[in-house]
Design an enzyme around this catalytic site. Sequence first.
Site, PDB file in Angstrom:
ATOM      1  N   VAL A 280       0.841  -1.209   0.000  1.00 19.64           N
ATOM      2  CA  VAL A 280       0.000   0.000   0.000  1.00 19.64           C
ATOM      3  C   VAL A 280       0.876   1.259   0.000  1.00 19.64           C
ATOM      4  CG1 VAL A 280      -1.660   1.356   1.342  1.00 19.64           C
ATOM      5  CG2 VAL A 280      -1.975  -1.107   1.103  1.00 19.64           C
ATOM      6  N   ALA A 281       1.945   1.230   0.809  1.00 23.52           N
ATOM      7  CA  ALA A 281       2.827   2.391   0.917  1.00 23.52           C
ATOM      8  C   ALA A 281       3.699   2.566  -0.317  1.00 23.52           C
ATOM      9  CB  ALA A 281       3.708   2.253   2.154  1.00 23.52           C
ATOM     10  N   ILE A 283       3.260   1.353  -3.571  1.00 20.83           N
ATOM     11  CA  ILE A 283       2.652   1.571  -4.889  1.00 20.83           C
ATOM     12  C   ILE A 283       2.210   3.023  -4.998  1.00 20.83           C
ATOM     13  CG2 ILE A 283       0.706   0.979  -6.375  1.00 20.83           C
ATOM     14  CD1 ILE A 283       0.870  -1.862  -5.190  1.00 20.83           C
ATOM     15  N   ASP A 327      -0.025  36.997 -34.450  1.00 19.08           N
ATOM     16  CA  ASP A 327      -0.592  38.123 -35.189  1.00 19.08           C
ATOM     17  C   ASP A 327       0.103  39.396 -34.745  1.00 19.08           C
ATOM     18  OD1 ASP A 327      -2.534  36.959 -36.793  1.00 19.08           O
ATOM     19  OD2 ASP A 327      -3.974  36.834 -35.164  1.00 19.08           O
ATOM     20  N   ASP A 614      -7.751  34.865 -34.503  1.00 25.45           N
ATOM     21  CA  ASP A 614      -8.987  35.432 -33.950  1.00 25.45           C
ATOM     22  C   ASP A 614     -10.189  35.283 -34.874  1.00 25.45           C
ATOM     23  OD1 ASP A 614      -8.289  37.214 -35.910  1.00 25.45           O
ATOM     24  OD2 ASP A 614      -7.985  38.927 -34.580  1.00 25.45           O
ATOM     25  N   ASP A 618      -9.361  31.190 -39.069  1.00 26.00           N
ATOM     26  CA  ASP A 618      -8.127  30.824 -38.364  1.00 26.00           C
ATOM     27  C   ASP A 618      -8.232  29.446 -37.709  1.00 26.00           C
ATOM     28  OD1 ASP A 618      -6.682  33.096 -38.973  1.00 26.00           O
ATOM     29  OD2 ASP A 618      -7.424  34.213 -37.249  1.00 26.00           O
ATOM     30  N   ASP A 712       3.123  11.184   1.767  1.00 29.58           N
ATOM     31  CA  ASP A 712       2.744  11.029   0.355  1.00 29.58           C
ATOM     32  C   ASP A 712       1.655  11.992  -0.099  1.00 29.58           C
ATOM     33  OD1 ASP A 712       4.568   9.055   0.105  1.00 29.58           O
ATOM     34  OD2 ASP A 712       3.220   7.573  -0.765  1.00 29.58           O
TER      35      ASP A 712
END
Length: 883
Positions: A280-281, A283, A327, A614, A618, A712
């Site tokens: 558990v810790a 992964i 532009d 714009d 485009d 963690d």
Amino acid sequence: MNWFSVDAEEVLRELQTDRKQGLSHQEAASRLEKYGENKLKGKPKKSLVALFFAQLKDMLIYVLLGAAVITVLIGEYTDSIIILLVVILNAIIGVFQEFKAGKAIEALQKMTTPRALVRRDGDVIEIDSKDLVPGDLVVLDAGRYIPADLRLIESVNLQIEESALTGESVPSEKDAGHRFEDPKTPLGDLSNMAFMSTLVTYGRAEGVVVGTGMNTEIGKIAKGLDETETDLTPLQRRLAELGKTLGYVAIGICVLIFVIALIQRRDLFEMFLTAISLAVAAIPEGLPAIVAIVLALGVTRMSRINAIVKRLPAVETLGSVNIICSDKTGTLTQNKMTVLHVYTHRKFLDVPDEGTATAQETAEQKLIQTMVLCTDATYADGEGTGDPTEIALLVLGEKYHMPKSEQEAGHERVAEKPFDSDRKLMTTLNKEGSRYRVHTKGAFDSILKVATHALVNGEKVPLTDELKADYLRAAEEMSDQALRVLGAAYKDSDELIDPDEMEKGLTVLGLVGMIDPPRLEVKDSIRQAKEAGITPVMITGDHQHTAAAIAMQLGMADSLAQTISGSDLDALSDEELNHGITQYRVFSRVSPEHKVKIVKAFQSHGNIVSMTGDGVNDAPSLKSADIGVAMGITGTDVSKGASDMILTDDNFSTIVSAIREGRNIYNNIKKSVVFLLSCNLGEIVAILTSVLFFWPVPLLPTQILWINLITDTFPAIALGVDLGDKDVMKKKPRDPKESFFAGGAAWRALTGGLLIGLLTLAAFYFGLNEHGYQMWSGSIPEDVLTYAETMAFVVLAVSQLFYSLSMRSATHSILRVGLFSNKYLIGAILLGLVLQFTVISVPFLASAFHVQMLTLRDWFIVLVFALIPLLVNEWIKSRSGQK
């Protein structure tokens, strides 16, 4: 009611809407309460309870819960309570992370809500489309999405692309004057209606809202549709895969530990719990969640600097951009046009900065009149709305006593051809008593293509090559002064002219030269971009000399040789353009189709290209670019829809700032991941080494789970929102194909993990040795083992907390970065230290975790041990910096 079968006036009466005033703000608010927001309903959001249980859907959690049940059955109630508490706390933190990320993304979605122009209390204002109500009068122009179902009440050359609704890709022509008696008339034939989510491609119109939200045609189709994008970004997918791979490795190690313990005849249940707790810790199942929240918070931070990122993958791409195609107007310049010169045949007229003047010549008067009447902008009391170029022309009219309101009073507009980027012209047809006059303005080279005569000394004469050369010399002279040049032409007619015939046989009136000054901050941003290995490129519809003058003023180009015009582009094959593209910094007189070619040419060299846009046309170039950037002020809904990022201030400097943020966000994610992997590896090293050498295991299962809980989560997130590297824009762009662990990241994770793990074992050994025992001693008293485990427990937790400080920079020392500059990280470390102190100091917690209170001397020793990984990493950075 079939709104398409009645005339516009009846629709307005039925909806109680005034044609000139629209709805009042008060009435609109009342209707919004009655009808609800104008948006499609998505799937219901997950409740906090559902989010909580979603956190528990993990095989290892199920095993851990099973272990808790077994501990209850064998009477180890304390262990079972701790396991359950850790599982619940982990789930709560997971819910917090998901909720926070969701809120940040929701805020961004609100910022990108489409806007609509509506007439309320007689004024045309822009509002969020979700605030539209039945009866609202909506103003439409090219490039806008239709925000609701409308009955058109006025239309001029209106064309709407309705493929979203009908599947027909060719735009439909619309006419507000039509009526349809047949109630079964197909949607695609209803030319007096406009439907939500379709797109205006040409012309302009006004319509009254007859359906909103789920009561629209698209709403009927979209029942149950959830528009929220939940796709993982490429980085999240890569890290999820990494997490799985590391998970398999961790499970393999845990199985190995259990098998060795079986051979060594250790307490199997204790080792089973240890193996599960370690899995558990170890992964890194939190990697995608950490990345999601860091991306979401980073993107929220970017929105504060006027860059709204619509798609999270764009953040990753931003860090790799090495070409910015921009532009000119409004992005590199201030978008505050001012007419400086008027030119009629062989005569320059200087326009006064302040005050008014009088046009003496007939040609000058006609030219100014054409420029004023051939506009859609408005200007009154010193305030203008519409295109800045057109506002500048209206200001010119005001200076010469020819305001638009007076001109329109005697010259009613009866027809028009709106501007488009292919023709580069706009034309109106106005009444002149019993006759008609065509007024045309636009790019001067386009004017010359449709003109046959010129006005010289008040007389209409054939447009000879000599006259053309005179006008072109004047245009070039203005362009060399960085002025934008517009031409004007006209023709008279005794009868109404067909729109297709208006731009034929025109008479040239002359030119105007206007300036749009460069933005003051852009020059510095261009310098920063160059230092960062990014090449800024100008793409504009302006004349080549005008564009070159501005580019050289800003430091984008060194000479006219670095510019190329659209006509020259057309003369090049794709291969020739790809080969020579890198020598150009300015592209002038380009069309939207040219933009796509330019993007692809730069990309053919492996460049990562950002493109601004714009207009309606485009969209293809914005989609072709690696990062499409739309203008938030002048941009159309189409360009915003096709883009990855929207600039709310239309400023080039914001693009550079966004790239800086994008680089820092990516680096922050990297810091968080390397830190998590270092911590996980440290735990594995400590446990696996102990089992392999048949030593006592230095940590209990509940202790492992606790350490995972405090290291963690908050420190990793705090690293993810770090301020970032001040020198990030002095480095070259990141190669998008580069491994996530490039630049020594894998080495840092390995070094940190080994140091943390070995020092945990060293602290455990120290604890045993204090009482005269060794790792290999046969039977160690319970109180001695508890003391040694406490030393290891504190060192493992605190060393990880301290090590997070060193993760803030891969090259600079923590003192140079600023020890207290990341307040969130300092807060996370202090919180972890307080929690760790509480666990070993409060008697009932110490008993539950099988630890004991440490003396002041012990605390000094464990802090020295815990500081070593941080100090070693800082020493390594200093040594590498000296090379």
